[in-house]
Design a protein around this motif. Structure first.
Motif, PDB file in Angstrom:
ATOM      1  N   HIS A 102     -38.171 -27.490   1.338  1.00  0.00           N
ATOM      2  CA  HIS A 102     -37.813 -28.263   2.622  1.00  0.00           C
ATOM      3  C   HIS A 102     -37.193 -27.183   3.585  1.00  0.00           C
ATOM      4  N   GLY A 103     -36.832 -25.810   3.195  1.00  0.00           N
ATOM      5  CA  GLY A 103     -36.150 -24.783   4.021  1.00  0.00           C
ATOM      6  C   GLY A 103     -37.128 -24.157   4.755  1.00  0.00           C
ATOM      7  N   PRO A 104     -36.344 -22.998   5.487  1.00  0.00           N
ATOM      8  CA  PRO A 104     -37.140 -22.507   6.593  1.00  0.00           C
ATOM      9  C   PRO A 104     -38.110 -21.676   6.125  1.00  0.00           C
ATOM     10  N   THR A 105     -38.357 -21.257   4.894  1.00  0.00           N
ATOM     11  CA  THR A 105     -39.512 -20.268   4.215  1.00  0.00           C
ATOM     12  C   THR A 105     -40.198 -21.181   3.015  1.00  0.00           C
ATOM     13  N   ALA A 106     -40.018 -22.445   3.024  1.00  0.00           N
ATOM     14  CA  ALA A 106     -40.622 -23.259   2.215  1.00  0.00           C
ATOM     15  C   ALA A 106     -40.552 -22.813   0.595  1.00  0.00           C
ATOM     16  N   ALA A 107     -39.398 -22.635   0.215  1.00  0.00           N
ATOM     17  CA  ALA A 107     -39.347 -22.303  -1.148  1.00  0.00           C
ATOM     18  C   ALA A 107     -37.653 -22.415  -1.540  1.00  0.00           C
ATOM     19  N   PHE A 108     -37.292 -22.762  -2.945  1.00  0.00           N
ATOM     20  CA  PHE A 108     -36.100 -22.777  -3.109  1.00  0.00           C
ATOM     21  C   PHE A 108     -34.991 -21.791  -2.744  1.00  0.00           C
ATOM     22  N   LYS A 109     -35.468 -20.532  -2.583  1.00  0.00           N
ATOM     23  CA  LYS A 109     -34.672 -19.421  -2.454  1.00  0.00           C
ATOM     24  C   LYS A 109     -33.937 -19.573  -1.233  1.00  0.00           C
ATOM     25  N   ASP A 110     -34.516 -20.493  -0.190  1.00  0.00           N
ATOM     26  CA  ASP A 110     -33.646 -20.654   0.924  1.00  0.00           C
ATOM     27  C   ASP A 110     -32.022 -21.125   0.847  1.00  0.00           C
ATOM     28  N   PHE A 111     -31.966 -21.841  -0.364  1.00  0.00           N
ATOM     29  CA  PHE A 111     -30.793 -22.350  -0.580  1.00  0.00           C
ATOM     30  C   PHE A 111     -29.584 -21.196  -0.560  1.00  0.00           C
ATOM     31  N   GLY A 112     -29.732 -20.369  -1.928  1.00  0.00           N
ATOM     32  CA  GLY A 112     -29.011 -19.303  -2.097  1.00  0.00           C
ATOM     33  C   GLY A 112     -29.006 -18.069  -1.128  1.00  0.00           C
ATOM     34  N   ALA A 113     -29.937 -17.852  -0.477  1.00  0.00           N
ATOM     35  CA  ALA A 113     -30.003 -16.642   0.673  1.00  0.00           C
ATOM     36  C   ALA A 113     -29.226 -17.194   1.732  1.00  0.00           C
ATOM     37  N   ARG A 114     -29.246 -18.386   2.288  1.00  0.00           N
ATOM     38  CA  ARG A 114     -28.618 -18.726   3.459  1.00  0.00           C
ATOM     39  C   ARG A 114     -26.853 -18.914   3.026  1.00  0.00           C
ATOM     40  N   PHE A 115     -26.836 -19.381   1.884  1.00  0.00           N
ATOM     41  CA  PHE A 115     -25.332 -19.230   1.639  1.00  0.00           C
ATOM     42  C   PHE A 115     -24.904 -17.792   1.417  1.00  0.00           C
ATOM     43  N   LEU A 116     -25.526 -16.879   0.744  1.00  0.00           N
ATOM     44  CA  LEU A 116     -25.114 -15.371   0.731  1.00  0.00           C
ATOM     45  C   LEU A 116     -24.809 -14.982   1.807  1.00  0.00           C
ATOM     46  N   ALA A 117     -26.023 -15.209   3.106  1.00  0.00           N
ATOM     47  CA  ALA A 117     -25.843 -14.779   4.329  1.00  0.00           C
ATOM     48  C   ALA A 117     -24.309 -15.157   5.103  1.00  0.00           C
ATOM     49  N   ALA A 118     -24.250 -16.511   5.002  1.00  0.00           N
ATOM     50  CA  ALA A 118     -22.924 -17.043   5.530  1.00  0.00           C
ATOM     51  C   ALA A 118     -21.668 -16.383   4.870  1.00  0.00           C
ATOM     52  N   CYS A 119     -21.526 -16.194   3.532  1.00  0.00           N
ATOM     53  CA  CYS A 119     -20.344 -15.516   2.900  1.00  0.00           C
ATOM     54  C   CYS A 119     -20.303 -14.142   3.463  1.00  0.00           C
ATOM     55  N   LEU A 120     -21.418 -13.238   3.272  1.00  0.00           N
ATOM     56  CA  LEU A 120     -21.377 -11.923   3.667  1.00  0.00           C
ATOM     57  C   LEU A 120     -20.850 -11.676   5.131  1.00  0.00           C
ATOM     58  N   ARG A 121     -21.309 -12.449   5.895  1.00  0.00           N
ATOM     59  CA  ARG A 121     -20.915 -12.489   7.283  1.00  0.00           C
ATOM     60  C   ARG A 121     -19.413 -12.692   7.627  1.00  0.00           C
ATOM     61  N   ARG A 122     -18.869 -13.570   6.858  1.00  0.00           N
ATOM     62  CA  ARG A 122     -17.245 -13.977   6.819  1.00  0.00           C
ATOM     63  C   ARG A 122     -16.683 -12.599   6.138  1.00  0.00           C
ATOM     64  N   LEU A 123     -17.214 -12.170   5.039  1.00  0.00           N
ATOM     65  CA  LEU A 123     -16.560 -11.223   4.300  1.00  0.00           C
ATOM     66  C   LEU A 123     -16.270  -9.796   5.246  1.00  0.00           C
ATOM     67  N   ARG A 124     -17.499  -9.334   5.869  1.00  0.00           N
ATOM     68  CA  ARG A 124     -17.580  -8.213   6.409  1.00  0.00           C
ATOM     69  C   ARG A 124     -17.013  -8.053   7.917  1.00  0.00           C
ATOM     70  N   GLY A 125     -16.955  -9.199   8.594  1.00  0.00           N
ATOM     71  CA  GLY A 125     -16.410  -9.245   9.926  1.00  0.00           C
ATOM     72  C   GLY A 125     -17.168  -8.477  10.800  1.00  0.00           C
ATOM     73  N   GLY A 126     -17.231  -8.401  12.198  1.00  0.00           N
ATOM     74  CA  GLY A 126     -17.732  -8.028  13.295  1.00  0.00           C
ATOM     75  C   GLY A 126     -17.729  -6.623  13.586  1.00  0.00           C
ATOM     76  N   ASP A 127     -16.859  -5.966  12.896  1.00  0.00           N
ATOM     77  CA  ASP A 127     -16.418  -4.342  13.002  1.00  0.00           C
ATOM     78  C   ASP A 127     -16.885  -3.599  11.853  1.00  0.00           C
ATOM     79  N   ALA A 128     -17.156  -4.235  10.692  1.00  0.00           N
ATOM     80  CA  ALA A 128     -17.649  -3.546   9.583  1.00  0.00           C
ATOM     81  C   ALA A 128     -18.675  -2.486   9.851  1.00  0.00           C
ATOM     82  N   ALA A 129     -18.615  -1.487   8.842  1.00  0.00           N
ATOM     83  CA  ALA A 129     -19.754  -0.565   9.068  1.00  0.00           C
ATOM     84  C   ALA A 129     -20.985  -1.309   8.449  1.00  0.00           C
TER      85      ALA A 129
END
Length: 434
Positions: A102-129
């Motif tokens: 029931h996620g945006p791409t209609a597969a179970f992978k949406d759960f983990g992908a969105r979680f990972l993206a949310a983590c990496l955005r916070r880990l790297r910050g806006g000024d990272a390479a």
């Protein structure tokens, strides 16, 4: 309590914190990161009225303890899990369907992908390479990662998929993003794509030129959150019935199945776990007593499971350390294309249930299990059937309705770059984009 540490399955890399393990993707020795030890949780610790993000926050808190991401965990879960994973009864005895599409791409992978993206955005910050995320996909992972990372600053995504071995709608999804998400159609198999990604991640010189990470299930940032829907479903069942819930999981690269196994290991009320495979027999042969023997993948109707060398087998083996004990605790079976077709047709005609070919492998295994067990089984539905119209519509003789999120994606133009199946080809492509 000391902060949890994460080590390599191969034992030749330093232990690191969770944030570092998520950011790296793959350990420096080529192994996969695992917790030094799994925590233990009491089912009573979970809010009986909590939604999926609440369950996920409680479940994952011990893994994140003392990490810089720990304070952000509730927000990460709320951001990632914006759609449900309903457990609903099927129109037949002792069977339930855990719907993970029931996620945006209609597969179970949406759960983990969105979680990972949310983590990496916070880990790297806006000024990272800029960081390039590599993902090998046999169909569904790439689209989920593309959707999760599309438009994010300082993050680029390269999706590798086997040309001609994903469904037309899957291929369109993979090439429909543009911008910071690029699709590469590889003249080879999924295992070729996976090998190319691992070779790039293990190339220290390339990493200095082009910082890389992974979004496959080799990443803990994908694997850990997938435990959440097993926890949520099993807790709901346990509160209503007072018994553990058994699961049959369609599996190829073993990430989704391992998430279920780990959820059980840390104390969730999960009973038996069965692994439903397609004609790629690496896992069924091992679990029947043979050697673990990776081989080239063969194409099947359940294409997202066309894996001959499942990456997460390293983690599975690490979790037991003893092959005999592992074989006693889990079982895997192959389901061939003829059985997939028969299962799809029978369930559509007899029960008005239309599922994807991957889910059909689990339904076929359920039909074998229920004759001897008499227990209730949750069949894990990994993708929406509309993604596989070229299989289902000729077989069933009718169109499969397309969910709105998938229809929006299919309406966009799509483009993918052809690439030969060689490690150097990906490295050259990455170097040319640095």
């Amino acid at each position: 309590m000391s902060a949890p540490r994460y080590v390599s399955t191969r034992g030749h890399a330093p232990a690191v914190g969770l944030g570092a393990a998520i950011a790296a993707g793959l350990a420096p020795d080529g192994g996969l990161y695992v917790p030094e030890r799994l925590p233990t949780l009491d089912p009573a610790a979970f809010d009986p009225h909590g939604d999926l993000p609440t369950t996920a926050t409680t479940l994952l808190a011990p893994f994140f303890a003392s990490d810089p991401l720990a304070a952000e965990l509730p927000a990460i879960c709320a951001e990632a899990f914006t759609f449900a994973a309903p457990l609903r009864p099927l129109a037949r005895p002792d069977a339930l369907l855990l719907e993970l599409f029931h996620g945006p791409t209609a597969a179970f992978k949406d759960f983990g992908a969105r979680f990972l993206a949310a983590c990496l955005r916070r880990l790297r910050g806006g000024d990272a390479a800029p960081l390039t995320i590599l993902v090998a996909t046999s169909g569904d992972t790439g689209a989920a990662v593309g959707a999760a990372f599309h438009g994010q600053a300082n993050l680029r995504v390269a999706i590798l998929y086997p040309d001609g071995r994903v469904s037309p709608r899957q291929a369109h999804q993979l090439g429909s993003f543009g911008g910071n998400v690029q699709a590469l159609r590889v003249a080879g198999s999924f295992d070729d794509c996976q090998r190319m990604v691992k070779a790039a991640l293990n190339d220290a010189e390339l990493q200095r030129e082009v910082p890389l990470s992974s979004a496959n299930s080799i990443s803990l940032g994908r694997l850990l959150p997938q435990m959440s829907y097993y926890a949520h479903a099993s807790l709901g069942w346990w509160r209503r019935h007072g018994t553990p819930l058994d699961f049959i999981v369609p599996t190829g690269n073993l990430g989704n199945a391992l998430a279920c196994v780990w959820a059980r290991a840390i104390g969730l009320p999960i009973g038996e776990v069965r692994l439903a495979c397609n004609a790629n027999a690496t896992l069924p042969e091992f679990f029947s007593g043979g050697d673990y023997r990776p081989r080239d993948a063969v194409p099947t109707l359940a294409n997202a499971m066309d894996v001959g060398a499942p990456s997460n087998f390293e983690r599975l083996r690490w979790s037991w350390r003893d092959d005999d004990a592992l074989r006693q605790d889990l079982r895997a079976e192959s389901v061939d294309d003829a059985t997939i077709r028969a299962t799809l047709l029978r369930h559509a005609n007899d029960y008005d249930e239309v599922v994807c070919p991957h889910t059909a492998t689990a339904l076929a295994m359920f039909e074998r299990e229920r004759k001897s067990s008499g227990r209730a089984w949750a069949i894990v539905a990994t993708a929406h059937p509309a993604k596989f119209e070229t299989v289902l519509e000729p077989l069933l003789g009718r169109p499969i309705p397309v969910p709105p999120s998938l229809a929006t994606m299919l309406a966009r133009p799509a483009q993918a770059t052809p690439v030969a199946a060689g490690d150097d080809m990906l490295k050259q492509w990455l170097g040319g984009r640095s």
